[in-house]
Write a protein that holds these residues in place. Structure first.
Motif, PDB file in Angstrom:
ATOM      1  N   UNK A  26      52.237  78.969 108.466  1.00  0.00           N
ATOM      2  CA  UNK A  26      53.183  79.650 107.571  1.00  0.00           C
ATOM      3  C   UNK A  26      53.332  78.910 106.237  1.00  0.00           C
ATOM      4  N   UNK A  27      53.079  77.614 106.257  1.00  0.00           N
ATOM      5  CA  UNK A  27      53.135  76.797 105.044  1.00  0.00           C
ATOM      6  C   UNK A  27      51.780  76.146 104.867  1.00  0.00           C
ATOM      7  N   UNK A  28      51.124  76.506 103.787  1.00  0.00           N
ATOM      8  CA  UNK A  28      49.768  76.056 103.507  1.00  0.00           C
ATOM      9  C   UNK A  28      49.815  74.694 102.814  1.00  0.00           C
ATOM     10  N   UNK A  29      50.137  73.656 103.591  1.00  0.00           N
ATOM     11  CA  UNK A  29      50.270  72.303 103.058  1.00  0.00           C
ATOM     12  C   UNK A  29      50.086  71.312 104.197  1.00  0.00           C
ATOM     13  N   UNK A  30      49.928  70.045 103.825  1.00  0.00           N
ATOM     14  CA  UNK A  30      49.759  68.984 104.819  1.00  0.00           C
ATOM     15  C   UNK A  30      50.963  68.040 104.747  1.00  0.00           C
ATOM     16  N   UNK A  31      51.702  67.880 105.862  1.00  0.00           N
ATOM     17  CA  UNK A  31      52.766  66.875 105.882  1.00  0.00           C
ATOM     18  C   UNK A  31      52.102  65.509 106.068  1.00  0.00           C
ATOM     19  N   UNK A  32      51.749  64.865 104.959  1.00  0.00           N
ATOM     20  CA  UNK A  32      50.869  63.694 105.009  1.00  0.00           C
ATOM     21  C   UNK A  32      51.601  62.369 105.152  1.00  0.00           C
ATOM     22  N   UNK A  33      52.932  62.343 104.896  1.00  0.00           N
ATOM     23  CA  UNK A  33      53.656  61.085 104.935  1.00  0.00           C
ATOM     24  C   UNK A  33      55.157  61.341 105.034  1.00  0.00           C
ATOM     25  N   UNK A  34      55.833  60.523 105.842  1.00  0.00           N
ATOM     26  CA  UNK A  34      57.290  60.489 105.854  1.00  0.00           C
ATOM     27  C   UNK A  34      57.735  59.224 105.137  1.00  0.00           C
ATOM     28  N   UNK A  35      58.697  59.360 104.221  1.00  0.00           N
ATOM     29  CA  UNK A  35      59.349  58.223 103.583  1.00  0.00           C
ATOM     30  C   UNK A  35      60.787  58.205 104.095  1.00  0.00           C
ATOM     31  N   UNK A  36      61.188  57.067 104.690  1.00  0.00           N
ATOM     32  CA  UNK A  36      62.529  56.971 105.265  1.00  0.00           C
ATOM     33  C   UNK A  36      63.154  55.621 104.918  1.00  0.00           C
ATOM     34  N   UNK A  37      64.434  55.650 104.593  1.00  0.00           N
ATOM     35  CA  UNK A  37      65.150  54.434 104.200  1.00  0.00           C
ATOM     36  C   UNK A  37      66.047  53.883 105.309  1.00  0.00           C
ATOM     37  N   UNK A  38      65.849  54.361 106.542  1.00  0.00           N
ATOM     38  CA  UNK A  38      66.659  53.887 107.678  1.00  0.00           C
ATOM     39  C   UNK A  38      65.753  53.726 108.897  1.00  0.00           C
ATOM     40  N   UNK A  39      65.618  52.491 109.366  1.00  0.00           N
ATOM     41  CA  UNK A  39      64.704  52.199 110.483  1.00  0.00           C
ATOM     42  C   UNK A  39      65.064  52.948 111.762  1.00  0.00           C
ATOM     43  N   UNK A  40      66.365  53.161 111.997  1.00  0.00           N
ATOM     44  CA  UNK A  40      66.790  53.790 113.252  1.00  0.00           C
ATOM     45  C   UNK A  40      67.004  55.299 113.136  1.00  0.00           C
ATOM     46  N   UNK A  41      66.532  55.911 112.051  1.00  0.00           N
ATOM     47  CA  UNK A  41      66.712  57.359 111.867  1.00  0.00           C
ATOM     48  C   UNK A  41      65.876  58.136 112.886  1.00  0.00           C
ATOM     49  N   UNK A  42      66.436  59.203 113.400  1.00  0.00           N
ATOM     50  CA  UNK A  42      65.744  60.054 114.379  1.00  0.00           C
ATOM     51  C   UNK A  42      64.457  60.628 113.787  1.00  0.00           C
ATOM     52  N   UNK A  43      64.446  60.876 112.489  1.00  0.00           N
ATOM     53  CA  UNK A  43      63.270  61.460 111.846  1.00  0.00           C
ATOM     54  C   UNK A  43      62.027  60.584 112.024  1.00  0.00           C
TER      55      UNK A  43
END
Length: 195
Positions: A26-43
């Motif tokens: 449905x989305x013609x893209x690549x989720x190539x990287x997550x950037x997160x500022x919290x080590x314990x985040x569920x994401x």
């Protein structure tokens, strides 16, 4: 195909909705990287489960925003990122990233901007007793939720809505509307998409 970095600080439900939309086509893209500022985040766990590489950092271990954004920029270059998608990232983007990705950073916010920018927009809407709220997708500039609006979807606040029920309704809209709007952005390269 557009290579996205998704920025998130919390549970990552919008991260998951975007990844799911990519996986389903449905989305013609690549989720190539997550950037997160919290080590314990569920994401971070969501990214692992989806085999999306992560860069997790602790802002306090850097001297300033410029220093950690320079580190983020190296990660974005390493992963050949075209576009930045903010999905519950609880920091203002600074000049390092704004300059490198001018016009290629979007955010989603749980209100009809310019109403209720910043933290706890849903709580603010309930407190003020407004009858209408919604979701805004906008380009990111140096301000807090002040960039040009790309798309908005309104939602009526029912008399019996609580902060929790309203949050659930807003999340449902976000999870459908953000991937749809990103698809429009990526398929209309160069065309005016603000409406």
């Amino acid at each position: 195909m557009t290579r996205m970095a998704i920025f998130a600080s919390g549970s990552g439900s919008n991260f998951q909705a975007i990844v799911d939309a990519c996986r389903s086509g449905a989305l013609d893209a690549v989720p190539a990287l997550l950037i997160c500022d919290k080590e314990d985040a569920i994401v971070v766990n969501r990214a692992k489960a989806e085999a999306v590489p992560s860069f997790v950092f602790t802002p306090k271990s850097y001297k300033n925003k410029k220093e950690f954004e320079s580190e983020i920029l190296l990660q974005l270059e390493k992963h050949k990122i075209d576009f930045l998608v903010l999905a519950g990232y609880m920091r203002l983007i600074g000049s390092t990233l704004l300059t490198a990705y001018k016009g290629k950073i979007v955010n989603i916010h749980p209100s009809l901007l310019p109403a209720f920018p910043g933290l706890d927009a849903i709580g603010q809407a309930i407190s003020y007793g407004v009858k209408l709220t919604g979701v805004t997708i906008h380009f990111v500039d140096e301000g807090m939720d002040t960039g040009p609006i790309i798309a908005q979807k309104a939602l009526e606040i029912e008399p019996n809505d609580t902060q929790e029920t309203l949050q659930q309704k807003i999340h449902k809209i976000e999870h459908e509307y953000y991937p749809q709007t990103l698809q429009q952005i990526f398929s209309n390269k160069g065309e005016k998409i603000i409406r």
